[in-house]
Every structure is written in C-alpha cells, then in structure tokens.
Enzyme design. Sequence first.
Site, PDB file in Angstrom:
ATOM      1  CE  LYS A  22      -1.547   1.548   3.905  1.00 20.83           C
ATOM      2  NZ  LYS A  22      -1.329   2.985   4.226  1.00 20.83           N
ATOM      3  CG  ASN A  23       2.456   2.806   3.478  1.00 15.51           C
ATOM      4  OD1 ASN A  23       1.357   2.996   3.226  1.00 15.51           O
ATOM      5  ND2 ASN A  23       2.917   2.237   4.573  1.00 15.51           N
ATOM      6  CB  CYS A 117      -4.707   9.925  11.696  1.00 16.45           C
ATOM      7  SG  CYS A 117      -3.166   9.607  12.001  1.00 16.45           S
ATOM      8  NE  ARG A 122       0.935  10.689  10.120  1.00 20.47           N
ATOM      9  CZ  ARG A 122       0.304   9.477   9.599  1.00 20.47           C
ATOM     10  NH1 ARG A 122      -0.666   9.105  10.048  1.00 20.47           N
ATOM     11  NH2 ARG A 122       1.165   8.806   8.478  1.00 20.47           N
ATOM     12  CG  ASP A 306       3.752   1.438   9.445  1.00 21.02           C
ATOM     13  OD1 ASP A 306       3.766   1.585   8.324  1.00 21.02           O
ATOM     14  OD2 ASP A 306       3.639   2.307  10.233  1.00 21.02           O
ATOM     15  CB  ILE A 328       8.092   6.450  14.191  1.00 24.17           C
ATOM     16  CG1 ILE A 328       9.339   5.680  13.941  1.00 24.17           C
ATOM     17  CG2 ILE A 328       7.830   7.376  13.073  1.00 24.17           C
ATOM     18  CD1 ILE A 328      10.751   6.192  13.628  1.00 24.17           C
ATOM     19  NE  ARG A 398      -6.942   4.919   6.157  1.00 25.90           N
ATOM     20  CZ  ARG A 398      -6.042   5.717   6.574  1.00 25.90           C
ATOM     21  NH1 ARG A 398      -6.454   5.747   8.023  1.00 25.90           N
ATOM     22  NH2 ARG A 398      -4.977   6.115   6.033  1.00 25.90           N
TER      23      ARG A 398
END
Length: 418
Positions: A22-23, A117, A122, A306, A328, A398
Amino acid sequence: MDKFLIRGGAPLAGEVQTSGAKNSALPVLAASLLSSEPVTLRRIPQVRDIGTMQKLLRYNGATVDVDDSGTVRVHAATIANPEAPYEIVKTMRASSLVLGPLVARTGRARVSMPGGCAIGARPINLHVNALESLGARIHQEHGYVEARADNGLKGGKIKFDRITVTGTEDLLMAAVLAEGETVIDNAAREPEVVDVANLLTQMGAKIEGAGTSTITVQGVSSLKGADHTIIPDRIEAGTFLIAGAITGGDVRINGCNPEHLMATIDLMRQAGSLIETGEDWMHVRKNGQLRSVDMTTVEYPGFATDLQAQFLALMTQAEGISLIEETIFENRFMHVPELGRMGAKIRIEGRRAIVAGASKLSGAPVTCSDLRASASLILAALVAEGESLVDRVYHVDRGYENLEQKLAGLGASITRVA
Ligand code: EPZ
C-alpha cells in the site's frame, strides 16, 4: 459500520499470498502525474486508501483504468485541476504525496492539509520547507497548502531535520523535473522509497542513492510513461508472520521479500519463533514457549513502527517482561487499552509500553482506532479464548486487502458482520 466476529484458539496453518505494498502504491500512483504518457502499475492492492488516491487522480484530470488483477493504468495527458480537495482526501493522510508532482508538472498545487489521525498530528512542515528550497512559494490558509513555481522548480540542497518517508518521496517526485541538481540529505531509506525511485528512473529520471541517506537527482525536462510492478507489502507480510507465531501455528507467507523484514525476523527468532526464509517466502512455526524481548521502533532498516502494535500483541503471549518503545509517532499505543480489556497486562509510560506475559486473553468486544492497531486487536482475538467482536473495521479496509479471506484461508474463525 462493519465488524469482525472472531472466535480464537485455532493455530493458523497453511499458505498465504502477499499483496502489493500500500505504501508503495500511494506514491507511485502520485508519480504518474509527472508524465503526459500512460503509466501502467501492477500489483496495486485494492484497499480503501488506494481507491481514494485513484479518485484524486481522476479529479486532477487523469484517466485511471483499474482491472481486477491489480493492474492500474494512469494517463495524465493534461492536468486540469492541480488540487487535492478536502472532500476527497479527508480520510487519507497521504494526500501530501501529490504536492510535489503537481507543482513539478504544472507549476502550482492546492492540497488540503492532511488531517491528524489517531497516531499523531501528521504535520507536513518538512515537505513544505523542502519544496521552498526548490523555489516553490508556499502559502497555507483555510486548511490548504498552496504552492506556486511559475518559472518551474530549481534544484537545490535539502536536509530533512528528521527522516520522513512521504517527505522523501514527495521531494524526489518534485526534484526529477526541477532544473539542475538536487541533493536530499537525511533521506528515508524505506524499500517503498526505492520502489518510487525505480519507477521514476524507468520514466527517464536521473536518480542516484535511493535507499541510502543521500539521494542525488539531476532534473530532466519531461518524463515518459512506464510499466512497473510494485514491491510486496512488508507490513502485511510481517502481520501474517506474527499471526502464525501468536497462534502457535505453521504458516508460509508467499510472494514477499524477507530482506525487507530482517529486523522483525531477527527479533521474533530471539523471542523463540522458528522462522525460515527463501527468495520470496517466509515460514513461521511454533518452537516452544515464546520469550519476552525488548523492541524499539526505528526508521528503516530498524524495526518498523507499522509493526509495533502487532509485535506488542505477540509479546502478551511471551514469558517475561517486554519493553516496547515507539520513537516515530507520538500516540501509537491506542491498541493497548483494548488489549487490556482482553486480559493483557500492559503499562504505558510515555513513549514506552511495558508488557508482562504470558497472559491468557479472553474474547471481548473491542474497537479499532487506526490501521495497525486494528491488526493488533485481530491478532489478539485470534489467540483469545472465546468470541471477540472487533468494531470499526473500516480502519482495516484502508490498508489490508481481503484480510478476513486470507485469515479464514489459514483456518481462522473470522466473519464480517455489517
Ligand atoms: C509513512 O507515513 C507511512 N505512510 C506510515 O504508514 C508509516 O508509519 C510512516 O511513514 C513511518 O514509517 C505512507 O507511506 C503512506 P513520516 P509518513 O513522514 O510519511 C513527523 C501505515 O500504517 N513528520 O515518515 O506520514 C511525523 O509526525 C502508515 O501504513 C513531521 O514532523 O510518516 C512522524 O512523527 C501509518 N513533519 C515522523 O516525522 C513532516 O513534515 C515520521 O513521519 C513529516 C513528518
């Protein structure tokens, strides 16, 4: 709002295929705005954020054809609207990824600021400051970032105060059409950055050093089309690796790149998982009681933030005390209180979570807060005794393609209920 009904207890067994990253898909789709020729992208996962990005490209004026095998053909012959409106991007943080390409291609951009979020504010100040170093004039008001470069972008020297993945990708996509040389220092080294650089190079860009902390770009006047297959999703593959380990199962993950997950594999081996790897596969099996290990998230090639929530769930099943440090993002322990409701013993102290295991988890109704926290709750529900009802799975949709089908294929008892 969809929920997952999960009955825990079954060790997962079998094989699962990894989807495209996805990234990677998000920045390579944005990169297709840089050329007036068609760009074919393969192995694009059909998840919500990708659908949003495809909608945005259509709004910009590109044609976007999607087939059911994950191939997306983008043709931005002209850019009618160099804008990312709030209405389209409000659910997707990665809207900043079109900022660089739109300014580079058209000389202007108006992008809705990515809302915060669950995991943090962000901000995109690093993107903005770096674009200004390339000559863009940036103005922020009414929740939008407006960028102008009427005489085109000029190459320059950029040093990021802190490593930013999409900041590096955004600037790379701006620099390829800037006049002259751009040097990006303290660049992100993630495999997804390298994937974007590989696509841009195929389009005719001149890039050196992608994957290292210093990337040098010689600007060109235009880019041609390309046909590119994106890399496998290392976070999805890592999530399945942990799913096999937490349920004490025997799972083989195909179509992945173990090289992208060395920090995770090493740590899970230290915790006692038996993990074998090949060119494009990983095989995880139970090998006695898991032992607690400490973990700190670090930019690539360190342990990926992640996978922090998923690894933390695994440590609830390991004997001893595990110290998990999140360096992070400022608020990435939203999964902890929910895991606590399932019986996990975890204490949060600032950026650190202290996990005492092994604790017997019991199924409970739980609520997702963000993409990777959702994965953590699902992993815990797979090992908990009894039923769990996981709410707000739109967070999962998502970023994970067909997650419940893939888990059910490994023997999990999981069904989606509206
Ligand atoms: C990318 O987000 C990923 N998203 C994230 O994955 C991932 O968690 C993150 O990188 C870190 O690996 C995509 O690639 C689409 P950053 P990004 O800029 O680029 C601060 C997922 O689950 N920062 O590397 O937005 C920022 O607040 C998602 O798939 C600034 O201060 O992350 C954070 O604390 C979640 N100013 C740190 O830097 C800026 O201008 C790293 O953020 C930009 C970032």
